[in-house]
Design a protein around this motif. Structure first.
Motif, PDB file in Angstrom:
ATOM      1  N   ILE A  68     -36.730 122.936 -23.018  1.00  0.00           N
ATOM      2  CA  ILE A  68     -35.310 123.602 -22.247  1.00  0.00           C
ATOM      3  C   ILE A  68     -34.803 123.336 -23.926  1.00  0.00           C
ATOM      4  O   ILE A  68     -34.375 124.059 -24.383  1.00  0.00           O
ATOM      5  N   ARG A  69     -35.047 121.832 -24.393  1.00  0.00           N
ATOM      6  CA  ARG A  69     -33.576 122.020 -25.724  1.00  0.00           C
ATOM      7  C   ARG A  69     -33.576 122.547 -26.657  1.00  0.00           C
ATOM      8  O   ARG A  69     -32.690 123.456 -27.482  1.00  0.00           O
ATOM      9  N   THR A  95     -30.540 115.592 -16.900  1.00  0.00           N
ATOM     10  CA  THR A  95     -31.701 115.932 -16.474  1.00  0.00           C
ATOM     11  C   THR A  95     -32.285 114.318 -16.151  1.00  0.00           C
ATOM     12  O   THR A  95     -31.592 113.567 -16.906  1.00  0.00           O
ATOM     13  N   ARG A  96     -33.338 114.345 -15.375  1.00  0.00           N
ATOM     14  CA  ARG A  96     -33.694 112.411 -15.073  1.00  0.00           C
ATOM     15  C   ARG A  96     -34.788 112.342 -15.889  1.00  0.00           C
ATOM     16  O   ARG A  96     -33.909 111.073 -16.897  1.00  0.00           O
ATOM     17  N   ASP A  97     -35.359 113.030 -16.603  1.00  0.00           N
ATOM     18  CA  ASP A  97     -36.419 112.531 -17.278  1.00  0.00           C
ATOM     19  C   ASP A  97     -36.510 113.079 -19.294  1.00  0.00           C
ATOM     20  O   ASP A  97     -35.623 114.437 -19.249  1.00  0.00           O
ATOM     21  N   THR A  98     -36.394 112.392 -20.259  1.00  0.00           N
ATOM     22  CA  THR A  98     -36.953 112.742 -21.523  1.00  0.00           C
ATOM     23  C   THR A  98     -37.919 113.306 -21.762  1.00  0.00           C
ATOM     24  O   THR A  98     -38.545 112.818 -22.628  1.00  0.00           O
ATOM     25  N   ASP A  99     -38.769 114.001 -21.695  1.00  0.00           N
ATOM     26  CA  ASP A  99     -40.555 114.405 -20.591  1.00  0.00           C
ATOM     27  C   ASP A  99     -40.695 115.869 -21.661  1.00  0.00           C
ATOM     28  O   ASP A  99     -39.082 116.138 -22.494  1.00  0.00           O
ATOM     29  N   ASP A 100     -41.514 116.376 -21.798  1.00  0.00           N
ATOM     30  CA  ASP A 100     -41.920 117.595 -22.211  1.00  0.00           C
ATOM     31  C   ASP A 100     -41.462 118.065 -21.916  1.00  0.00           C
ATOM     32  O   ASP A 100     -41.116 119.338 -22.794  1.00  0.00           O
TER      33      ASP A 100
END
Length: 187
Positions: free
Chosen positions: A34-35, A24-29
């Motif tokens: 998902i993780r 993904t582009r960002d490590t966001d909420d």
């Protein structure tokens, strides 16, 4: 223009690459959710499943081409049968979506078709029950041919006609499948 075989291979190679990492582009909420779901649910293929996927891809284009060719032969047979009210298959020239399908689909029109049986629901169910080579199951594809009475699967309130059978055509010999349909429609 890419050939049918190359398109299938590219699609399934993309599937292999997404069967493990999910970039993904960002490590966001959203990514963190998902993780967490992947970690808790085990949403990554194990080594054996990855091997099975890779092995199956080697013959995928042959299986898809065979099933699509079988479906076209069966659709043409059913379209000419007096016990059939309508065949829903984009490969038939009379199908409303045929022109679009012919422009977009190369190498076949897919392995799924639906058929409306003269005589209503009871007759459609009887035909499905008389088939010997088709398994009664709900699926969008397999190497074996499948049949289902879709309205009964969806239940009350469905918009699917009660005389409709959905067929997922496999890689068996097309003449055997046609003979099976012929005996079931004659019974």
């Amino acid at each position: 223009m890419l050939t049918y075989k190359i398109l299938i291979i590219k699609y399934y190679m993309r599937l292999i690459s997404t069967s493990g990492p999910l970039p993904t582009r960002d490590t966001d909420d959203f990514w963190l959710r998902i993780r967490k779901a992947r970690n808790l649910g085990g949403a990554v293929l194990g080594p054996f499943e990855a091997w099975l996927l890779q092995r199956g891809l080697l013959t995928l284009f042959l299986r898809v081409r065979t099933a699509a060719g079988n479906a076209e032969k069966i659709a043409n047979f059913l379209a000419a049968h007096p016990a059939v009210v309508e065949v829903l298959y984009p490969g038939l020239p009379g199908n409303p979506g045929h022109e679009v399908a012919a422009r977009q689909m190369q190498g076949g029109f897919g392995a799924m078709l639906s058929v409306r049986i003269a005589g209503g629901e009871s007759r459609a169910r009887a035909v499905a029950g008389k088939l010997k080579l088709f398994r009664q199951a709900t699926s969008l594809g397999a190497v074996e041919s499948l049949v289902e009475h879709r309205a009964s699967v969806e239940g009350a309130g469905t918009l699917v006609p009660d005389d409709l059978l959905r067929l997922s055509i496999g890689i068996e010999f097309a003449d055997d499948l046609i003979a099976d349909l012929m005996q079931a429609l004659a019974a």
